[in-house]
Write a protein that holds these residues in place. Structure first.
Motif, PDB file in Angstrom:
ATOM      1  N   GLY A 182      34.834  39.563  43.249  1.00  0.00           N
ATOM      2  CA  GLY A 182      35.679  40.372  44.109  1.00  0.00           C
ATOM      3  C   GLY A 182      37.053  40.529  43.496  1.00  0.00           C
ATOM      4  O   GLY A 182      37.450  39.756  42.609  1.00  0.00           O
ATOM      5  N   TYR A 183      37.791  41.509  43.972  1.00  0.00           N
ATOM      6  CA  TYR A 183      39.102  41.802  43.389  1.00  0.00           C
ATOM      7  C   TYR A 183      40.093  40.662  43.628  1.00  0.00           C
ATOM      8  O   TYR A 183      40.805  40.235  42.715  1.00  0.00           O
ATOM      9  N   GLY A 184      40.134  40.148  44.849  1.00  0.00           N
ATOM     10  CA  GLY A 184      41.106  39.122  45.180  1.00  0.00           C
ATOM     11  C   GLY A 184      40.928  37.839  44.395  1.00  0.00           C
ATOM     12  O   GLY A 184      41.898  37.227  43.948  1.00  0.00           O
ATOM     13  N   GLU A 230      37.440  44.986  49.684  1.00  0.00           N
ATOM     14  CA  GLU A 230      38.754  44.427  49.371  1.00  0.00           C
ATOM     15  C   GLU A 230      39.914  45.342  49.756  1.00  0.00           C
ATOM     16  O   GLU A 230      41.075  44.937  49.695  1.00  0.00           O
TER      17      GLU A 230
END
Length: 212
Positions: free
Chosen positions: A35-37, A121
């Motif tokens: 995921g981006y985070g 996200e």
């Protein structure tokens, strides 16, 4: 022969453009996995086999790196797609070609997976959604709108707002099949299924925008 190809690949990886490609491809894998985070520049550097300093020298921040991934995907889509917009080329065939290629790209498993990451996200990271929209959908709409404006000027179609018409065109393509793919409720479609959706969308679009 295989050794020579591997040597050439390694040599290309040492060039600035080669390293950039390695980083972008590695970042895409890390974003999809974590995921981006949760994705870190350290993890991306490790996946690419380069130093973190090298990653930062090519991309100043994670947002810029993600936008580069989207831009590359967009170029992959638009470079061949909008070659259909050639002077004298039949507009219905051009739109049908654009529709088929567009669907083939957005329905491909790696791209549906990436879009799921963006949606998941985007609330926490609005810059992610902005980067995606600027580098992907906005460019596609702007390119198509330019072509539709030319067709309107030639009296081939009728539109008072080429940008709105371009958005409508892509909306017609992102219908039930696309929704089921995003939800993983349908397998990757066949060429015949893609063609059927494209033909239906183009037929409906031209009917709506018929002159007079």
């Amino acid at each position: 022969m295989a050794k020579a190809e591997a040597t050439l690949k390694d040599a290309n990886a040492e060039t600035p453009s080669g390293k950039r490609l390695l980083i972008v491809e590695a970042a895409a894998r890390v974003f999809l996995d974590f995921g981006y985070g949760a994705a870190s520049m350290d993890a991306i550097a490790a996946e690419a086999g380069v130093s973190k300093q090298t990653v930062y020298s090519h991309f100043g921040a994670k947002e810029a790196l993600f936008e580069a991934i989207i831009e590359d995907k967009c170029n992959e889509l638009l470079a061949p797609v909008f070659e259909a917009f050639r002077p004298g080329h039949d507009h219905a065939k051009a739109l049908d070609e654009v529709a088929r290629r567009f669907l083939s790209v957005i329905l491909a498993p790696p791209n549906t997976a990436l879009f799921r990451v963006i949606v998941a996200e985007s609330v926490r990271f609005p810059e992610l959604a902005n980067a995606f929209y600027r580098a992907g959908p906005q460019i596609a709409v702007d390119n198509l709108a330019g072509y539709l404006k030319e067709l309107d000027g030639a009296g081939v179609i009728a539109t008072n707002d080429p940008v709105a018409s371009a958005r409508q065109f892509f909306a017609l393509l992102r219908g039930d099949l696309y929704m089921r793919r995003l939800l993983d409720l349908a397998p990757e479609p066949t060429a015949a299924e893609v063609a059927a959706v494209a033909d239906e969308a183009v037929t409906g679009f031209l009917a709506i925008h018929a002159p007079g």
